[in-house]
Design an enzyme around this catalytic site. Sequence first.
Site, PDB file in Angstrom:
ATOM      1  N   CYS A  60       0.571  -1.027  -0.326  1.00  0.00           N
ATOM      2  CA  CYS A  60      -0.127  -0.044  -0.664  1.00  0.00           C
ATOM      3  C   CYS A  60       0.698   0.937  -0.246  1.00  0.00           C
ATOM      4  CB  CYS A  60      -0.858   0.036   1.013  1.00  0.00           C
ATOM      5  SG  CYS A  60      -2.627   1.085   1.197  1.00  0.00           S
ATOM      6  N   CYS A  61       1.900   1.117   0.720  1.00  0.00           N
ATOM      7  CA  CYS A  61       3.162   2.345   1.275  1.00  0.00           C
ATOM      8  C   CYS A  61       3.787   2.465   0.334  1.00  0.00           C
ATOM      9  CB  CYS A  61       3.535   2.533   2.148  1.00  0.00           C
ATOM     10  SG  CYS A  61       3.081   2.813   3.383  1.00  0.00           S
ATOM     11  N   CYS A 102      -1.410   8.533   7.071  1.00  0.00           N
ATOM     12  CA  CYS A 102      -2.668   8.087   6.592  1.00  0.00           C
ATOM     13  C   CYS A 102      -3.528   7.929   7.888  1.00  0.00           C
ATOM     14  CB  CYS A 102      -3.075   7.017   5.991  1.00  0.00           C
ATOM     15  SG  CYS A 102      -1.526   7.599   4.189  1.00  0.00           S
ATOM     16  N   CYS A 153      -3.349   4.513   9.145  1.00  0.00           N
ATOM     17  CA  CYS A 153      -2.516   3.851  10.149  1.00  0.00           C
ATOM     18  C   CYS A 153      -1.753   4.638  10.623  1.00  0.00           C
ATOM     19  CB  CYS A 153      -1.201   3.501   9.040  1.00  0.00           C
ATOM     20  SG  CYS A 153      -2.406   2.336   7.903  1.00  0.00           S
ATOM     21  N   CYS A 162       7.373   4.250   5.722  1.00  0.00           N
ATOM     22  CA  CYS A 162       6.450   4.022   4.509  1.00  0.00           C
ATOM     23  C   CYS A 162       7.273   3.376   3.815  1.00  0.00           C
ATOM     24  CB  CYS A 162       5.750   5.355   4.262  1.00  0.00           C
ATOM     25  SG  CYS A 162       6.572   6.945   3.889  1.00  0.00           S
TER      26      CYS A 162
HETATM   27  S1  SF4 Z   1       0.125   5.011   5.768  1.00  0.00           S
HETATM   28 FE1  SF4 Z   1      -1.143   2.695   5.645  1.00  0.00          FE
HETATM   29  S2  SF4 Z   1      -3.154   4.051   3.979  1.00  0.00           S
HETATM   30 FE2  SF4 Z   1      -1.033   5.450   3.740  1.00  0.00          FE
HETATM   31  S3  SF4 Z   1       0.274   4.181   1.812  1.00  0.00           S
HETATM   32 FE3  SF4 Z   1       0.696   3.384   4.004  1.00  0.00          FE
HETATM   33  S4  SF4 Z   1      -0.134   1.635   4.683  1.00  0.00           S
HETATM   34 FE4  SF4 Z   1      -1.477   3.064   2.730  1.00  0.00          FE
END
Ligand code: SF4
Length: 256
Positions: free
Chosen positions: A117-118, A199, A202, A225
């Site tokens: 995701c990151c 985010c 998280c 991240c």
């Molecule tokens: S902080 Fe969380 S929601 Fe944001 S990009 Fe990374 S895993 Fe995804």
Amino acid sequence: MPAFSEQELDKISAEMENQTPQQIITWAVETYAPQIAVSSSFQTQSVPLLHMVSRIDPEILVFFLDTGFHFWETLMFREQLQREMGLHIQNLYVDGQWKNFLDRFGRDLYDHDPDLCCYLRKVQPMQKGMKTVRAWVSGIRRDQTANRHNAKIIEVERDGLVKINPLLNWTRQDVENYIREHNLPTHPLFEKGYRSIGCKPCTRAVRADEDERAGRWDGKGKTECGLHTEMFNQDGPGKSALLNGFLLNPSEDETQ
Ligand code: SF4
């Protein structure tokens, strides 16, 4: 623009260990502007760096990763700082090539595979943004994570991108002192215990006795991240069964 070798940059970096953030930023601007950008997550700890660069070079570009998962307070704070400091902000978004994948898995990807995701929402868009400049000014500090403890003031990233970390030797207290001395605003959630904000899915508030980053990816075994780790220099997030499965069968309907 002078082109320094990696060895020369190492030497300059070592000499900068005793310089102020303002001196380091001035060197960066004089050396690389206009091919230079600052990255910012627009939280309280971002404020001193943004204030300094806006005073040293008001034209400097500020990259913001619009992941789609920010607190609305962060987006409001970004607008406020843009207005008050006259910042030139460029939002960076996830690459369109991942639309099908994120349509299927993106909603709660942060739970299944936060590294992926990151990578898709932060690392890859930043890699793309940084291809348009020669130098990157970041606000990381050595006291934030074990990984950042070993960072250098000047580092050379993929494709020769020069990363400059002017606040590396600052502490959390230095950040708070600077904000107070210059009468600058703090993120609306700061007083509610959000000492480090990313985010929304998280991030949680922290207690006074907890580390300021204890509320980031809590329980997910993750502290970074990937923007400030080796992931930034890779062409993928590493092993991801989810992504590899999708790439093998991009049209497979998971409900069947
Ligand atoms: S902080 Fe969380 S929601 Fe944001 S990009 Fe990374 S895993 Fe995804």
